[in-house]
Design a protein around this motif. Structure first.
Motif, PDB file in Angstrom:
ATOM      1  N   LEU A 112      -8.522  -5.980   3.342  1.00 18.03           N
ATOM      2  CA  LEU A 112      -7.418  -5.141   2.870  1.00 18.03           C
ATOM      3  C   LEU A 112      -7.001  -4.118   3.906  1.00 18.03           C
ATOM      4  O   LEU A 112      -6.577  -3.014   3.574  1.00 18.03           O
ATOM      5  CB  LEU A 112      -7.800  -4.434   1.552  1.00 18.03           C
ATOM      6  N   ARG A 113      -7.104  -4.480   5.197  1.00 15.66           N
ATOM      7  CA  ARG A 113      -6.743  -3.539   6.250  1.00 15.66           C
ATOM      8  C   ARG A 113      -5.291  -3.082   6.138  1.00 15.66           C
ATOM      9  O   ARG A 113      -5.003  -1.896   6.233  1.00 15.66           O
ATOM     10  CB  ARG A 113      -6.985  -4.188   7.620  1.00 15.66           C
ATOM     11  N   ASP A 114      -4.376  -4.035   5.938  1.00 13.71           N
ATOM     12  CA  ASP A 114      -2.954  -3.682   5.922  1.00 13.71           C
ATOM     13  C   ASP A 114      -2.611  -2.823   4.713  1.00 13.71           C
ATOM     14  O   ASP A 114      -1.794  -1.907   4.807  1.00 13.71           O
ATOM     15  CB  ASP A 114      -2.112  -4.958   5.934  1.00 13.71           C
ATOM     16  N   LEU A 115      -3.244  -3.122   3.576  1.00 11.73           N
ATOM     17  CA  LEU A 115      -3.048  -2.295   2.394  1.00 11.73           C
ATOM     18  C   LEU A 115      -3.532  -0.879   2.654  1.00 11.73           C
ATOM     19  O   LEU A 115      -2.871   0.104   2.282  1.00 11.73           O
ATOM     20  CB  LEU A 115      -3.791  -2.898   1.208  1.00 11.73           C
ATOM     21  N   ARG A 116      -4.681  -0.731   3.316  1.00 12.72           N
ATOM     22  CA  ARG A 116      -5.228   0.594   3.607  1.00 12.72           C
ATOM     23  C   ARG A 116      -4.335   1.358   4.584  1.00 12.72           C
ATOM     24  O   ARG A 116      -4.147   2.562   4.450  1.00 12.72           O
ATOM     25  CB  ARG A 116      -6.638   0.454   4.184  1.00 12.72           C
ATOM     26  N   VAL A 117      -3.774   0.648   5.556  1.00 11.17           N
ATOM     27  CA  VAL A 117      -2.845   1.295   6.489  1.00 11.17           C
ATOM     28  C   VAL A 117      -1.624   1.810   5.727  1.00 11.17           C
ATOM     29  O   VAL A 117      -1.155   2.928   5.943  1.00 11.17           O
ATOM     30  CB  VAL A 117      -2.416   0.324   7.606  1.00 11.17           C
TER      31      VAL A 117
ATOM     32  N   TYR B 207      -9.073   0.316  11.924  1.00 12.53           N
ATOM     33  CA  TYR B 207      -9.317  -0.179  10.575  1.00 12.53           C
ATOM     34  C   TYR B 207      -9.835  -1.618  10.633  1.00 12.53           C
ATOM     35  O   TYR B 207      -9.462  -2.393  11.494  1.00 12.53           O
ATOM     36  CB  TYR B 207      -8.027  -0.130   9.753  1.00 12.53           C
TER      37      TYR B 207
ATOM     38  N   TYR C 234      -4.814   3.766  13.182  1.00  9.43           N
ATOM     39  CA  TYR C 234      -4.949   2.585  12.334  1.00  9.43           C
ATOM     40  C   TYR C 234      -5.642   1.431  13.055  1.00  9.43           C
ATOM     41  O   TYR C 234      -6.171   0.524  12.409  1.00  9.43           O
ATOM     42  CB  TYR C 234      -3.576   2.103  11.872  1.00  9.43           C
TER      43      TYR C 234
ATOM     44  N   GLY D 244       0.815  -1.208   0.000  1.00 13.25           N
ATOM     45  CA  GLY D 244       0.000   0.000   0.000  1.00 13.25           C
ATOM     46  C   GLY D 244       0.850   1.261   0.000  1.00 13.25           C
ATOM     47  O   GLY D 244       0.548   2.233  -0.708  1.00 13.25           O
TER      48      GLY D 244
ATOM     49  N   LEU E  50      -1.484   2.598   2.542  1.00 14.27           N
ATOM     50  CA  LEU E  50      -1.914   3.733   1.723  1.00 14.27           C
ATOM     51  C   LEU E  50      -2.012   5.004   2.556  1.00 14.27           C
ATOM     52  O   LEU E  50      -1.572   6.079   2.125  1.00 14.27           O
ATOM     53  CB  LEU E  50      -3.273   3.427   1.085  1.00 14.27           C
ATOM     54  N   HIS E  51      -2.582   4.890   3.742  1.00 13.01           N
ATOM     55  CA  HIS E  51      -2.762   6.067   4.599  1.00 13.01           C
ATOM     56  C   HIS E  51      -1.417   6.638   5.018  1.00 13.01           C
ATOM     57  O   HIS E  51      -1.176   7.854   4.920  1.00 13.01           O
ATOM     58  CB  HIS E  51      -3.594   5.676   5.822  1.00 13.01           C
TER      59      HIS E  51
END
Length: 271
Positions: A184-189, A180, A177, A110, A191-192
């Motif tokens: 796809l939690r880790d991907l979103r983290v 969340y 985080y 991410g 990305l953020h």
């Protein structure tokens, strides 16, 4: 077995007192170090073959993005490693080693996706500057001065320090985080966090326009600067010093060619 303490991150507020085997930390650090080393080897190998030239150096967009993401992995992962490892510590309690590795990779994926998206803008900007320098060689001085000036002004501006404070405070980030949820939690983290990192460092990448996108010394120097800005006690002060230095280079670039290796033909460095 030696253990270290870590915060819990599985959908709850962070708290201390949860024990985690030291080998779990070693796995996370080793994964990030391996990716960074491989990225440096790939980037340096390509740079030695291509040299330092204006524009995109004839690369098509897919090849440029591949090389750009490798460059960002090489330059940025050392400074983002503490955040990624802290996240891995938080997920370790309820995960096997293989799951932790996959989730850490998701975080890094991410993060690099953000920089890959920025690479689309970088490609367009480099293509434009390459055409301008080909058609009007003297335009390189103005392009280089503008790039250095924008980098310097952003380094001294307030938005830089909003993003830098975020990057320098991983525990505060992980408290956010923790809420969340899958999928796809880790991907979103990633990305953020990558968005804040982009906000902190995008202007520094502008210096690669006059210095040369494939200038290994410039990449290494910027990587060290980014690392110190985020992790050194005096990182914010160093960021301001770098901003002043970029502004000075902007002025010098109007009259001299040596700060502009990436905006003039090889061997034409002494204007």
């Amino acid at each position: 077995m030696r253990t270290v303490q870590h915060p819990a991150v599985e959908g709850r507020p962070l708290r201390t007192g949860v024990l985690m085997p030291a080998r779990d930390l070693a796995v996370a650090w080793s994964l990030i170090a391996l990716i960074a080393v491989l990225a440096w080897l790939f980037t340096v190998g390509q740079a030695l073959d291509m040299g330092v030239e204006p524009g995109t150096m004839g690369m098509a967009l897919p090849l440029f993005l591949l090389l750009w993401v490798a460059m960002m992995a090489a330059m940025m992962l050392p400074s983002v490693a503490p955040v990624a490892v802290t996240w891995a510590k938080g997920i370790a309690r309820q995960s096997t080693g293989a799951v932790r590795a996959v989730r850490t990779t998701g975080f890094l994926g991410g993060y690099l996706l953000v920089w890959g998206a920025f690479g689309l803008l970088a490609y367009g900007g480099l293509a434009l500057t390459g055409h301008l320098v080909d058609d009007h060689p003297d335009a390189g001085h103005w392009i280089g001065a503008a790039a250095y000036a924008l980098a310097g002004l952003y380094q001294l501006g307030p938005l830089k320090y909003v993003c830098l404070r975020h990057c320098r405070s991983p525990m505060a980030q992980l408290m956010h985080y923790a809420g969340y949820r899958p999928p796809l939690r880790d991907l979103r983290v990633g990305l953020h966090h990558g968005a804040y990192c982009l906000g902190c460092c995008w202007a520094l990448m502008l210096a690669l326009v006059p210095l040369g996108v494939m200038n290994v010394a410039a990449m290494a120097g910027l990587a060290v600067l980014i690392f110190l800005e985020k992790l050194w006690r005096y990182g914010p002060q160093l960021a301001r010093v770098a901003g002043i230095a970029f502004l000075a280079l902007a002025v010098v670039s109007l009259f001299q060619g040596w700060p502009l290796p990436g905006l003039q033909p090889s061997g034409d460095m002494g204007m």
